[in-house]
Enzyme design. Structure first.
Site, PDB file in Angstrom:
ATOM      1  N   HIS B  96      69.951 104.573  64.328  1.00  0.00           N
ATOM      2  CA  HIS B  96      68.738 103.987  63.772  1.00  0.00           C
ATOM      3  C   HIS B  96      67.591 104.997  63.776  1.00  0.00           C
ATOM      4  O   HIS B  96      66.952 105.231  62.749  1.00  0.00           O
ATOM      5  CB  HIS B  96      68.346 102.732  64.558  1.00  0.00           C
ATOM      6  CG  HIS B  96      66.986 102.203  64.241  1.00  0.00           C
ATOM      7  ND1 HIS B  96      66.691 101.566  63.066  1.00  0.00           N
ATOM      8  CD2 HIS B  96      65.822 102.247  64.933  1.00  0.00           C
ATOM      9  CE1 HIS B  96      65.412 101.225  63.051  1.00  0.00           C
ATOM     10  NE2 HIS B  96      64.851 101.635  64.182  1.00  0.00           N
ATOM     11  N   ASP B 125      56.656 121.106  35.890  1.00  0.00           N
ATOM     12  CA  ASP B 125      57.748 120.909  36.846  1.00  0.00           C
ATOM     13  C   ASP B 125      57.317 121.550  38.149  1.00  0.00           C
ATOM     14  O   ASP B 125      56.208 122.070  38.245  1.00  0.00           O
ATOM     15  CB  ASP B 125      59.065 121.536  36.341  1.00  0.00           C
ATOM     16  CG  ASP B 125      60.282 120.857  36.968  1.00  0.00           C
ATOM     17  OD1 ASP B 125      60.200 120.446  38.137  1.00  0.00           O
ATOM     18  OD2 ASP B 125      61.307 120.720  36.277  1.00  0.00           O
ATOM     19  N   TRP B 159      67.848 109.687  69.195  1.00  0.00           N
ATOM     20  CA  TRP B 159      67.465 110.673  68.174  1.00  0.00           C
ATOM     21  C   TRP B 159      66.892 111.917  68.823  1.00  0.00           C
ATOM     22  O   TRP B 159      66.746 112.940  68.175  1.00  0.00           O
ATOM     23  CB  TRP B 159      66.481 110.071  67.171  1.00  0.00           C
ATOM     24  CG  TRP B 159      65.035 110.113  67.550  1.00  0.00           C
ATOM     25  CD1 TRP B 159      64.398 109.254  68.387  1.00  0.00           C
ATOM     26  CD2 TRP B 159      64.046 111.052  67.112  1.00  0.00           C
ATOM     27  NE1 TRP B 159      63.080 109.610  68.506  1.00  0.00           N
ATOM     28  CE2 TRP B 159      62.827 110.710  67.729  1.00  0.00           C
ATOM     29  CE3 TRP B 159      64.059 112.153  66.256  1.00  0.00           C
ATOM     30  CZ2 TRP B 159      61.644 111.421  67.535  1.00  0.00           C
ATOM     31  CZ3 TRP B 159      62.873 112.860  66.062  1.00  0.00           C
ATOM     32  CH2 TRP B 159      61.683 112.493  66.700  1.00  0.00           C
ATOM     33  N   SER B 189      66.890 121.465  53.988  1.00  0.00           N
ATOM     34  CA  SER B 189      66.412 120.757  52.801  1.00  0.00           C
ATOM     35  C   SER B 189      64.891 120.633  52.818  1.00  0.00           C
ATOM     36  O   SER B 189      64.210 120.953  51.842  1.00  0.00           O
ATOM     37  CB  SER B 189      67.062 119.369  52.756  1.00  0.00           C
ATOM     38  OG  SER B 189      66.285 118.474  52.015  1.00  0.00           O
ATOM     39  N   SER B 190      64.347 120.191  53.959  1.00  0.00           N
ATOM     40  CA  SER B 190      62.897 120.007  54.046  1.00  0.00           C
ATOM     41  C   SER B 190      62.164 121.333  53.951  1.00  0.00           C
ATOM     42  O   SER B 190      61.097 121.424  53.349  1.00  0.00           O
ATOM     43  CB  SER B 190      62.521 119.335  55.371  1.00  0.00           C
ATOM     44  OG  SER B 190      63.042 118.046  55.429  1.00  0.00           O
ATOM     45  N   HIS B 273      56.589 116.289  67.673  1.00  0.00           N
ATOM     46  CA  HIS B 273      55.290 115.667  67.467  1.00  0.00           C
ATOM     47  C   HIS B 273      54.672 115.968  66.108  1.00  0.00           C
ATOM     48  O   HIS B 273      54.206 115.050  65.439  1.00  0.00           O
ATOM     49  CB  HIS B 273      54.303 115.875  68.604  1.00  0.00           C
ATOM     50  CG  HIS B 273      53.258 114.810  68.498  1.00  0.00           C
ATOM     51  ND1 HIS B 273      53.436 113.554  68.999  1.00  0.00           N
ATOM     52  CD2 HIS B 273      52.113 114.761  67.793  1.00  0.00           C
ATOM     53  CE1 HIS B 273      52.425 112.790  68.640  1.00  0.00           C
ATOM     54  NE2 HIS B 273      51.603 113.498  67.910  1.00  0.00           N
ATOM     55  N   GLU B 275      56.278 116.323  63.591  1.00  0.00           N
ATOM     56  CA  GLU B 275      57.083 115.457  62.737  1.00  0.00           C
ATOM     57  C   GLU B 275      56.422 114.093  62.544  1.00  0.00           C
ATOM     58  O   GLU B 275      56.465 113.519  61.464  1.00  0.00           O
ATOM     59  CB  GLU B 275      58.487 115.294  63.355  1.00  0.00           C
ATOM     60  CG  GLU B 275      59.412 114.368  62.590  1.00  0.00           C
ATOM     61  CD  GLU B 275      60.165 115.056  61.473  1.00  0.00           C
ATOM     62  OE1 GLU B 275      59.739 116.153  61.062  1.00  0.00           O
ATOM     63  OE2 GLU B 275      61.180 114.511  61.019  1.00  0.00           O
ATOM     64  N   TYR B 277      53.265 113.495  62.413  1.00  0.00           N
ATOM     65  CA  TYR B 277      52.207 113.641  61.413  1.00  0.00           C
ATOM     66  C   TYR B 277      52.776 113.982  60.051  1.00  0.00           C
ATOM     67  O   TYR B 277      52.202 113.623  59.022  1.00  0.00           O
ATOM     68  CB  TYR B 277      51.182 114.667  61.894  1.00  0.00           C
ATOM     69  CG  TYR B 277      50.455 114.144  63.100  1.00  0.00           C
ATOM     70  CD1 TYR B 277      49.425 113.228  62.941  1.00  0.00           C
ATOM     71  CD2 TYR B 277      50.858 114.471  64.379  1.00  0.00           C
ATOM     72  CE1 TYR B 277      48.793 112.679  64.033  1.00  0.00           C
ATOM     73  CE2 TYR B 277      50.226 113.931  65.481  1.00  0.00           C
ATOM     74  CZ  TYR B 277      49.195 113.033  65.304  1.00  0.00           C
ATOM     75  OH  TYR B 277      48.586 112.481  66.385  1.00  0.00           O
ATOM     76  N   SER B 288      44.942 106.766  50.210  1.00  0.00           N
ATOM     77  CA  SER B 288      43.689 107.374  49.748  1.00  0.00           C
ATOM     78  C   SER B 288      43.631 107.418  48.226  1.00  0.00           C
ATOM     79  O   SER B 288      42.561 107.551  47.642  1.00  0.00           O
ATOM     80  CB  SER B 288      43.540 108.800  50.291  1.00  0.00           C
ATOM     81  OG  SER B 288      43.563 108.787  51.695  1.00  0.00           O
ATOM     82  N   HIS B 322      52.666 115.688  75.449  1.00  0.00           N
ATOM     83  CA  HIS B 322      52.314 114.322  75.868  1.00  0.00           C
ATOM     84  C   HIS B 322      53.537 113.405  75.812  1.00  0.00           C
ATOM     85  O   HIS B 322      53.457 112.265  76.252  1.00  0.00           O
ATOM     86  CB  HIS B 322      51.104 113.764  75.098  1.00  0.00           C
ATOM     87  CG  HIS B 322      51.328 113.414  73.671  1.00  0.00           C
ATOM     88  ND1 HIS B 322      50.343 113.417  72.736  1.00  0.00           N
ATOM     89  CD2 HIS B 322      52.433 113.039  73.003  1.00  0.00           C
ATOM     90  CE1 HIS B 322      50.825 113.061  71.565  1.00  0.00           C
ATOM     91  NE2 HIS B 322      52.089 112.823  71.700  1.00  0.00           N
ATOM     92  N   HIS B 323      54.642 113.919  75.292  1.00  0.00           N
ATOM     93  CA  HIS B 323      55.911 113.180  75.399  1.00  0.00           C
ATOM     94  C   HIS B 323      56.595 113.455  76.736  1.00  0.00           C
ATOM     95  O   HIS B 323      57.662 112.927  77.003  1.00  0.00           O
ATOM     96  CB  HIS B 323      56.856 113.569  74.265  1.00  0.00           C
ATOM     97  CG  HIS B 323      56.340 113.217  72.912  1.00  0.00           C
ATOM     98  ND1 HIS B 323      56.646 112.049  72.273  1.00  0.00           N
ATOM     99  CD2 HIS B 323      55.502 113.876  72.082  1.00  0.00           C
ATOM    100  CE1 HIS B 323      56.031 112.000  71.103  1.00  0.00           C
ATOM    101  NE2 HIS B 323      55.327 113.103  70.964  1.00  0.00           N
ATOM    102  N   THR B 348      41.642 111.221  62.985  1.00  0.00           N
ATOM    103  CA  THR B 348      42.351 110.021  62.538  1.00  0.00           C
ATOM    104  C   THR B 348      41.379 108.860  62.389  1.00  0.00           C
ATOM    105  O   THR B 348      41.429 108.108  61.410  1.00  0.00           O
ATOM    106  CB  THR B 348      43.461 109.661  63.544  1.00  0.00           C
ATOM    107  OG1 THR B 348      44.166 110.854  63.882  1.00  0.00           O
ATOM    108  CG2 THR B 348      44.427 108.681  62.960  1.00  0.00           C
ATOM    109  N   LYS B 351      39.334 109.091  59.231  1.00  0.00           N
ATOM    110  CA  LYS B 351      40.029 108.601  58.038  1.00  0.00           C
ATOM    111  C   LYS B 351      39.938 107.089  57.927  1.00  0.00           C
ATOM    112  O   LYS B 351      39.665 106.553  56.847  1.00  0.00           O
ATOM    113  CB  LYS B 351      41.506 108.997  58.090  1.00  0.00           C
ATOM    114  CG  LYS B 351      41.720 110.456  57.850  1.00  0.00           C
ATOM    115  CD  LYS B 351      43.192 110.728  57.666  1.00  0.00           C
ATOM    116  CE  LYS B 351      43.358 111.918  56.769  1.00  0.00           C
ATOM    117  NZ  LYS B 351      44.650 111.982  56.129  1.00  0.00           N
ATOM    118  N   ARG B 470      62.867 101.132  77.405  1.00  0.00           N
ATOM    119  CA  ARG B 470      63.509 101.308  76.091  1.00  0.00           C
ATOM    120  C   ARG B 470      65.008 101.509  76.264  1.00  0.00           C
ATOM    121  O   ARG B 470      65.485 101.839  77.331  1.00  0.00           O
ATOM    122  CB  ARG B 470      63.038 102.600  75.431  1.00  0.00           C
ATOM    123  CG  ARG B 470      61.632 102.748  75.194  1.00  0.00           C
ATOM    124  CD  ARG B 470      61.333 104.175  74.796  1.00  0.00           C
ATOM    125  NE  ARG B 470      61.813 104.457  73.439  1.00  0.00           N
ATOM    126  CZ  ARG B 470      61.504 105.559  72.765  1.00  0.00           C
ATOM    127  NH1 ARG B 470      60.757 106.485  73.311  1.00  0.00           N
ATOM    128  NH2 ARG B 470      61.954 105.756  71.557  1.00  0.00           N
TER     129      ARG B 470
END
Lengths: 302, 578
Positions: B96, B125, B159, B189-190, B273, B275, B277, B288, B322-323, B348, B351, B470
């Site tokens: 998941h 293109d 994950w 790919s990314s 992290h 990731e 954002y 926006s 912070h993780h 943040t 925004k 968890r």
């Protein structure tokens, strides 16, 4: 602004009513089950461990600081959506592109809130992370010197326990003299500063008793530390908090706090049980070796 | 009216050609025909087809990942449930999380970016069309390789694949290897996609579109691309080290041979992290675009939002530990990462305030894209606040790895990213297909999703606060978590139904939806200038850009010149600009 007389008559949309009903039912459901939701907004009560109590207070401060911000954002959003929605014949809205003073204002405002939060956190930090002196105790202290936890303030009773995680159980090694260890349930004396050296012998685990202290990861090759002090006798329970394999959910740790007298009695009994078990094991091994030596000497040649 | 007809009126094209069916220039000029049918989807290098391929493939993975989530919720719905064992549950946890992050949110945003970036900046293109196709197919094969593990053993380490659990000593089967290959293939790919976006956005903008005039969605895709380029090498290196640890006897992460499991956590979160954002910034970009169009008012503080996006990206690179607040780490390090996480909350917040100010005193038109777009700040603010609470590291010692964190991350990634993605889907579907999605079904889907989402995740805060960790497949009856979990399970099925309603809407509207026309929402950006769906070359003539809202300028000009609304003219500027 539209003059009041020109505003179209208010019309209550049936769908909005349905939405409000769902919301109301939802809130009602939450409010109607007070027992199940005793800790709906804050962590569980601390069970007498000062560091868990202080964490609880710090959490509540963050919650109260957050509440106005939350209400402000949701309030302005809902107000805009309701009040400024398109009405037939309404004029084009004023094409505002920004307001530097307002933008600097809310940036500084947000920063100020976070500065205050940081100051509060640092004020709370020593009370949570530094072990405090044990006691007061009736009936004599459990005088066991801490070995490698230099932080415990002298003068009070303290006890250092090594916690070792393994798939899927916790082992607790108590200091000597004489071997003393236990699995699953850690027995500790009340009003004593307990310091823990936490590690693991296989994968990562995390030792955590929510009512007594926060998490400390058990990482193989590292020693993590944690402390707590229990004032009320009782059994406190917590799950392993780092995914450690298929039976992660069943890896539960317990702390039983008892009076110092009962603790001494437990420790003596446990020590003699361990001695007896070790002796029995040695005897059994000798017997087996003797049998095997008689039956098949080749097996013990090396 | 098409370009040909329009030019005929102006006397630049032989009127005789009007007898032919009006066709876009690229067809008119007799370019070689591409293969038709399904083959064109396999061989295409057109950014719009690749974008649609991305969207279709990622939504398929979204459904698969959602089914996995529902299976977990089913197991947790009651205490001491016995539907599945720990191995199966851990497999579902890993599938998941990995699916939603690597195979849905990141690539679906690449899909929107692919389709829209060239259209929004007035390009024909992407900069490297073949590289673009390669990006897509690498992503698909990453997903296939990963899901092949279902036929032997799925990964069971989450994950995050923390070592030593993910080492061969503890999980010797190939599931973790499938995860590593997925990370490599989708990562490549990314990375290629990100390079392509950067090259496109820097070099192929319409005349007059300076960096201060690019649409905010394009701006967020640019920042998303830079973040991917900076963050991906870290996970690629870590996954390679894990692979050699597992198969070739190295010991980067093996404590019994001098390695260190914490090294994995640092390398993983240095990617992990940013990731977060990477997954949220383009969703911010989508709303926006959507909010000002439906408030009939310009975005409030364009430069502040663009600047805040860049600031978030910068600080996103400085908050990874912070993780790791509960690992054995010096207090000064914890304090640094707490403060850096606080700092990221400021842009943040800026925004969110800007979006509110955009809606304030607007004339808000209640169409489905607005519902999803307005839900984003409403839900994201909850995830943002719980994020600040989690950044207070003594508090995190209690809340870390509990359901409080699960609630937090879903408010950010579902309440934030996924609601933003749905806003984008409803907003741009007419451009992609020429047909509007049904408003009635869309609003129904929104309300079912909105209520279902909050029902699922709001109570998870409470479950976490009362000590539920968890990633557990089972809990005893006396733990007192059953009521929370039952509510959450009911909510999750509601949420699933809400998502399915939108998918049904897509299926129905593809054939029977109302014709959209070029510019159904009176948009601000250049994609609304061309036909729906756009011809293969996007624009016959690319208009000159004079502000951040080029379509507003064009509409005004047409109105002045023609005395009729611009919506009735296809590519209306074409003749004049050429």
């Amino acid at each position: 602004m539209i003059p009041h007389a020109l505003a179209p008559p208010r019309r209550i949309d049936r769908r909005h009513v349905a939405g409000l009903l769902v919301l109301g039912a939802f809130v009602g459901l939450l409010a109607a089950a007070p027992d199940a939701f005793a800790d709906i907004l804050t962590p569980e009560d601390g069970g007498g461990s000062p560091q868990a109590e202080r964490t609880d207070v710090l959490y509540e401060i963050t919650l109260w600081m957050a509440l106005p911000i939350f209400l402000l954002v949701e309030g302005v959003l809902v107000y805009s959506l309701v009040k400024h929605r398109f009405r037939r014949g309404a004029p084009e809205p004023v094409q505002v592109r920004g307001n530097t003073r307002l933008e600097i204002g809310w940036t500084l405002g947000a920063a100020a809130i976070l500065v205050v939060l940081a100051v509060i956190t640092f004020a709370f930090l020593p009370g949570i992370s530094d072990p405090e002196r044990g006691g007061p105790q009736r009936g004599g202290a459990v005088a066991v010197a801490a070995i490698d936890q230099p932080d415990v303030p002298p003068g009070g009773p303290s006890l250092n326990i090594r916690v070792v995680g393994q798939q899927y159980i916790w082992r607790y090694d108590y200091p000597g003299p004489g071997r003393l260890f236990a699995y699953h349930r850690m027995v500790v004396p009340t009003n004593t500063t307990i310091t823990l050296d936490i590690t693991s012998q296989d994968v990562q685990h995390s030792f955590w008793i929510p009512e007594l202290f926060g998490k400390a990861d058990a990482v193989p090759g590292h020693v993590n530390d944690m402390w707590f002090k229990v004032t009320e006798e009782g059994v406190y329970r917590g799950n392993c908090a780092e995914l450690c394999g298929e039976n992660h959910a069943e890896m539960i740790g317990e702390v039983e706090a008892v009076s110092p007298e009962r603790y001494r009695a437990w420790a003596d009994r446990q020590r003699s049980d361990i001695r007896a078990a070790t002796r029995a094991l040695t005897d059994q091994r000798r017997r087996m070796q003797a049998q095997q030596g008689a039956g098949a000497g080749s097996l013990i040649r090396q | 009216m098409t370009t040909a007809e329009y030019r005929a009126q102006e006397g630049t094209v032989d009127p005789g050609r009007l007898a032919e069916r009006a066709r876009p220039q690229i067809v008119e000029r007799g370019l070689p025909r591409r293969p038709g049918g399904w083959l064109q989807w396999l061989t295409t290098t057109d950014h719009k087809k690749i974008g649609i391929l991305y969207l279709v493939a990622t939504f398929m993975f979204f459904v698969v990942g959602g089914v996995e989530a529902l299976m977990m919720r089913l197991q947790l719905g009651a205490a001491q449930n016995t539907i599945m064992d720990g191995t199966t549950y851990n497999g579902l946890v890993s599938l998941h999380g990995t699916t939603m992050i690597f195979l849905f949110v990141v690539p679906v945003l690449a899909g929107f970016g692919n389709y829209l970036v060239p259209l929004m900046i007035g390009a024909r293109d992407m900069a490297f069309p073949r590289l673009n196709a390669l990006s897509f197919w690498l992503f698909v094969f990453g997903g296939i390789v990963f899901y092949m593990s279902l036929f032997f053993t799925p990964p069971e380490a989450g994950w995050t694949s923390y070592t030593p659990l993910s080492d061969d000593a503890f999980l010797p089967s190939g599931g973790v290897d499938a995860w590593i290959f997925l990370v490599h293939l989708t990562g490549l790919s990314s990375l290629l996609g990100a390079i392509n976006f950067v090259a496109t956005i820097h070099n192929m903008r319409a005349k007059g579109m300076g960096l201060g005039r690019i649409p905010l969605f394009v701006w967020t895709i640019l920042v998303y691309s830079y973040l991917l380029i900076i963050a991906l090498p870290s996970i690629a290196a870590a996954a390679t080290m894990l692979l050699t640890d597992r198969h070739f006897g190295t010991a980067f992460f093996d404590p019994t041979a001098g390695g260190d499991p914490l090294l994995w956590q640092h390398l993983f979160w240095f990617f992990g992290h940013p990731e977060v954002y990477i997954m949220i910034l383009p969703a911010f970009g989508i709303i926006s675009e959507v909010l000002p169009v439906f408030a009939r008012k310009p975005i409030f503080g364009y430069k502040a939002i663009a600047g805040a996006t860049a600031a978030i990206a910068f600080y996103a690179l400085l908050v990874w530990a912070h993780h790791m607040f509960t690992t054995p780490t010096a207090t000064v390090v914890l304090a640094f990462f707490m403060l850096s996480s606080f700092v990221v909350a400021i842009p943040t917040g800026i925004k969110i305030f800007n979006w509110l100010a955009t809606l304030w005193r607007g004339t808000i038109v209640f169409r489905t894209p607005l519902y999803f777009a307005a839900a984003l700040p409403a839900l994201f603010v909850i995830g943002g606040i719980s994020g600040v609470q989690l950044a207070v590291f003594p508090v995190d010692w209690q809340l870390h790895d509990t359901y409080f964190v699960v609630a937090h991350l879903h408010y950010v990634l579902f309440g934030g990213s996924v609601f933003g993605i749905f806003a984008g889907l409803y907003y741009w579907f007419p451009k992609m297909t020429g047909r509007l999605l049904s408003e009635g079904i869309g609003k129904l889907s929104f309300w079912v999703m909105f209520v279902g989402f909050n029902l699922t995740f709001l109570v998870q805060h409470s479950a976490g606060l009362s000590g539920m960790p968890r990633r557990i497949y089972w809990y005893p009856e006396d733990a007192g978590w059953e009521a929370f979990n039952l509510i959450s399970t009911i909510g999750s099925f509601m949420l699933g139904i809400g998502v399915m309603i939108t998918l049904v809407n897509v299926g129905l509207s593809l054939r029977k939806g109302k014709r959209a026309g070029n510019d159904p929402w009176k948009g601000n950006t250049l994609e609304w200038f061309t036909q729906s769906p756009p011809p293969e070359n996007n624009f016959d003539v690319i208009p000159r850009v004079r502000s951040v809202e080029p379509m507003k300028d064009i509409r005004r000009e047409i109105l002045e010149r023609e005395g009729r609304p611009a919506g009735s003219v296809a590519q209306p500027m074409a003749s004049r600009a050429s």
